[in-house]
Design an enzyme around this catalytic site. Structure first.
Site, PDB file in Angstrom:
ATOM      1  N   GLU A 161      32.672  46.669  38.489  1.00 41.32           N
ATOM      2  CA  GLU A 161      33.093  47.513  39.627  1.00 41.32           C
ATOM      3  C   GLU A 161      32.453  48.897  39.634  1.00 41.32           C
ATOM      4  OE1 GLU A 161      37.388  47.411  39.780  1.00 41.32           O
ATOM      5  OE2 GLU A 161      37.414  45.234  39.573  1.00 41.32           O
ATOM      6  N   ASN A 203      29.854  42.447  37.540  1.00 41.40           N
ATOM      7  CA  ASN A 203      31.013  41.845  38.207  1.00 41.40           C
ATOM      8  C   ASN A 203      31.633  42.836  39.189  1.00 41.40           C
ATOM      9  OD1 ASN A 203      33.025  39.662  38.304  1.00 41.40           O
ATOM     10  ND2 ASN A 203      34.421  41.085  37.283  1.00 41.40           N
ATOM     11  N   HIS A 239      38.904  38.233  45.354  1.00 41.08           N
ATOM     12  CA  HIS A 239      40.327  38.463  45.648  1.00 41.08           C
ATOM     13  C   HIS A 239      40.440  38.442  47.177  1.00 41.08           C
ATOM     14  CE1 HIS A 239      41.195  39.389  41.489  1.00 41.08           C
ATOM     15  NE2 HIS A 239      40.240  40.291  41.466  1.00 41.08           N
ATOM     16  N   GLU A 266      37.282  35.904  39.648  1.00 36.64           N
ATOM     17  CA  GLU A 266      38.697  36.310  39.635  1.00 36.64           C
ATOM     18  C   GLU A 266      39.419  35.774  40.865  1.00 36.64           C
ATOM     19  OE1 GLU A 266      39.135  40.546  38.977  1.00 36.64           O
ATOM     20  OE2 GLU A 266      37.508  40.582  37.521  1.00 36.64           O
ATOM     21  N   ASP A 268      41.610  34.569  43.669  1.00 33.42           N
ATOM     22  CA  ASP A 268      42.996  34.381  44.118  1.00 33.42           C
ATOM     23  C   ASP A 268      43.018  34.629  45.615  1.00 33.42           C
ATOM     24  OD1 ASP A 268      42.843  37.191  44.042  1.00 33.42           O
ATOM     25  OD2 ASP A 268      44.234  37.400  42.362  1.00 33.42           O
TER      26      ASP A 268
HETATM   27  O1  G2I Z   1      43.097  44.569  39.381  1.00 34.68           O
HETATM   28  C1  G2I Z   1      42.801  43.207  39.434  1.00 34.68           C
HETATM   29  C2  G2I Z   1      41.543  42.878  38.694  1.00 34.68           C
HETATM   30  C3  G2I Z   1      40.347  43.505  39.411  1.00 34.68           C
HETATM   31  N1  G2I Z   1      39.095  43.197  38.752  1.00 34.68           N
HETATM   32  C4  G2I Z   1      39.050  43.519  37.328  1.00 34.68           C
HETATM   33  C5  G2I Z   1      40.233  42.931  36.597  1.00 34.68           C
HETATM   34  O2  G2I Z   1      40.190  43.321  35.240  1.00 34.68           O
HETATM   35  C6  G2I Z   1      41.528  43.342  37.237  1.00 34.68           C
HETATM   36  O3  G2I Z   1      42.584  42.754  36.461  1.00 34.68           O
HETATM   37  C7  G2I Z   1      43.787  43.478  36.397  1.00 34.68           C
HETATM   38  C8  G2I Z   1      44.766  42.703  35.549  1.00 34.68           C
HETATM   39  O4  G2I Z   1      45.032  41.490  36.173  1.00 34.68           O
HETATM   40  C9  G2I Z   1      46.063  43.492  35.403  1.00 34.68           C
HETATM   41  O5  G2I Z   1      46.915  42.866  34.455  1.00 34.68           O
HETATM   42  O6  G2I Z   1      43.547  44.750  35.853  1.00 34.68           O
HETATM   43  C10 G2I Z   1      44.717  45.545  35.851  1.00 34.68           C
HETATM   44  C11 G2I Z   1      44.403  46.942  35.404  1.00 34.68           C
HETATM   45  O7  G2I Z   1      43.727  47.636  36.353  1.00 34.68           O
HETATM   46  C12 G2I Z   1      45.783  44.916  34.948  1.00 34.68           C
HETATM   47  O8  G2I Z   1      46.988  45.643  35.036  1.00 34.68           O
HETATM   48  C13 G2I Z   1      47.384  46.313  33.885  1.00 34.68           C
HETATM   49  C14 G2I Z   1      48.519  47.237  34.265  1.00 34.68           C
HETATM   50  O9  G2I Z   1      48.044  48.134  35.263  1.00 34.68           O
HETATM   51  C15 G2I Z   1      48.951  48.008  33.068  1.00 34.68           C
HETATM   52  O10 G2I Z   1      50.048  48.806  33.377  1.00 34.68           O
HETATM   53  C16 G2I Z   1      49.255  47.055  31.917  1.00 34.68           C
HETATM   54  O11 G2I Z   1      49.530  47.783  30.748  1.00 34.68           O
HETATM   55  O12 G2I Z   1      47.795  45.443  32.867  1.00 34.68           O
HETATM   56  C17 G2I Z   1      48.077  46.110  31.675  1.00 34.68           C
HETATM   57  C18 G2I Z   1      48.346  45.092  30.556  1.00 34.68           C
HETATM   58  O13 G2I Z   1      49.399  44.237  30.911  1.00 34.68           O
END
Ligand code: G2I
Length: 462
Positions: A161, A203, A239, A266, A268
């Site tokens: 990103e 990515n 997404h 990714e 969804d």
């Molecule tokens: O935001 C959706 C995805 C966009 N592209 C890159 C991916 O890496 C991203 O994944 C998401 C995860 O699915 C989430 O799980 O990235 C987020 C972070 O920007 C993840 O969220 C984070 C929460 O914001 C935190 O509070 C938490 O501590 O997940 C962390 C671990 O559970």
């Protein structure tokens, strides 16, 4: 559509007629369509079918049963990100990432590493940094983490990103970007030097059709390919809401035509049209020979980061949804066969085709220090890792003098202060690595253009 016995026999008759008139290829396509899991049906055309996995859910039996049954590739959802792997500068934690890797290996699955550098989920210490200090930290992070997972991953999202949304087609502002526009290629080179076998991907999201953002990335990839920057793949996060862009497949194809693998990374999809759009995206990948596979961003709707949107293939109880059947049917209908590729750094015929590692060591001087250089080289560039070892007494500061061969130049460095960039280049410890106990070592590194063969290094206490 539900098949009655009458419509079934009509369908059988029709396909028998078509098989006779079209020949053997239809027969093959029909007989290949028997697989009953996402992974097995994707494998019929040489593709993988993956999911994001969260280490914290590996104790949930419903989750693990679906994971083991359906998927052949795993992306750690958060566990290999910078905040997770280097919570304090120079202190690495691979607990969650290793847990997912072990789960994958023990069940015969592969892993997509995600993500070495991303402006989000930077650890707090990196968020507060800028400039050359940050650049050093970034490159060290890439080198260390890629080295830890060396030889074990299918691919790495080296950079995630980095492009802005909207019509500019430009890079996104971030502290990473402010270290210099060459940060992305420096990261790819450092990753390749650390792990020559992982495919290296860029990515991003909102790149699912031909638009200003995807074209900005397209131009970067084309430039990288023309200059020999080691990039192997581009990930399209996908997404999506309600629909996929009409030129989704054409967009994948234009990247594939640059000579990179493309991956849906990714996936969804929310909205009432969900099943149909899942089918469309799956067919688009199958139609592009260099599309190596699809990954959904979670298993059950309750596992999704898009809370309340139910964008995945299994409901909260783990039941298959209509979207699941749409994907399975599309995979079983077949498509182009994808040909596995291995990462290669473009070379000219007269130069080595694989990175080479060489080490030179200077003799330790008692009470002083020694330096050894380990070199990863490719055509036109190298990464040098310099190990500084204290002699029989502790160091409280050190200086290393390196002599580079003619034509070589340092382009970036980490874990040491640099003076000069060609010929004789000197290095001094930074605040956190000047103290080295007797007989112990610390490392710094630099990346350069040209050939690093024959670099010498000498160390002195300071
Ligand atoms: O935001 C959706 C995805 C966009 N592209 C890159 C991916 O890496 C991203 O994944 C998401 C995860 O699915 C989430 O799980 O990235 C987020 C972070 O920007 C993840 O969220 C984070 C929460 O914001 C935190 O509070 C938490 O501590 O997940 C962390 C671990 O559970």
């Amino acid at each position: 559509m539900k098949m009655t016995s009458r419509s079934l026999s009509r369908a059988a008759l029709a396909s028998a007629f078509l098989a006779t008139s079209l020949g053997v290829s239809l027969v093959l396509a029909t007989s290949a369509g028997a697989a009953t899991t996402l992974g097995a049906s994707a494998a019929q055309t040489g593709r993988y079918f993956g999911t994001a996995v969260s280490a914290g859910k590996l104790g949930d039996s419903t989750y693990v049963n679906i994971l083991n049954r359906e998927f052949t590739m795993i992306t750690p959802e958060n566990e290999m990100k910078w905040d997770a792997t280097e919570p304090n500068r120079g202190q690495f934690n691979y607990t969650g990432g290793d847990r997912i890797l072990n789960q994958a290996v023990s069940t015969g699955k592969r892993v997509r590493g995600h993500a070495l550098l991303w402006y989000q989920q930077e650890p707090g210490w990196a968020q507060r940094m800028e400039g050359s200090d940050l650049r050093q930290a970034m490159m060290n992070h890439v080198t260390q983490v890629a080295t830890h997972y060396k030889g074990k991953l299918y691919s790495w999202d080296v950079v995630n990103e980095a492009f802005a949304d909207g019509g500019s087609g430009a890079r996104r502002d971030s502290n990473l970007q402010r270290t210099g526009n060459d940060w992305i290629e420096a990261a790819f080179r450092a990753a390749r030097a650390a792990d020559p076998s992982a495919k290296l991907c860029y990515n991003d999201y909102n790149t699912d059709g031909v638009n200003a953002k995807s074209t900005g990335i397209y131009n970067m990839v084309r430039d990288f390919k023309s200059r020999g920057v080691p990039i192997d793949c581009v990930g399209f996060q996908s997404h999506l809401t309600n629909s996929a862009p009409g030129d989704y497949q054409a967009n994948l194809q234009r990247f594939a035509d640059l000579g990179v693998e493309v991956q849906i990374t990714e996936l969804d999809i929310s909205g009432s049209n969900q099943a149909a759009v899942y089918g469309t995206v799956t067919r688009a990948c199958l139609a592009v020979a260099r599309c190596a596979g699809l990954t959904v961003w979670g298993i059950r709707d309750s596992d999704s980061w898009r809370t309340g949107e139910n964008p995945l293939l299994f409901d909260g109880s783990g039941n298959k949804k209509a979207a699941y059947n749409a994907v399975l049917d599309a995979l079983n209908a077949g498509g182009t066969t994808t040909t596995p590729t291995t990462p290669t750094t473009p070379t000219t015929p007269t130069t080595p085709t694989t990175p080479t590692t060489t080490t030179t060591t200077t003799t330790p001087v008692p009470g002083d220090c020694s330096a050894s250089v380990s070199l990863n080289s490719w055509n036109g560039g190298f990464v040098a890792t310099v190990k500084v070892t204290a002699g029989s007494t502790a160091l409280d500061g050190w200086r290393v003098t390196t002599v580079l061969p003619a034509g070589a130049a340092v382009t970036s460095a980490w874990n040491a202060g640099q003076t000069g960039s060609t010929g004789t280049v000197t290095w001094a410890n930074v605040t956190y690595n000047g103290t080295v106990a007797a007989g112990q070592s610390t490392e710094f590194g630099f990346q350069g253009t040209g050939s690093g063969d024959g670099i010498t290094a000498a160390c002195a206490a300071s």
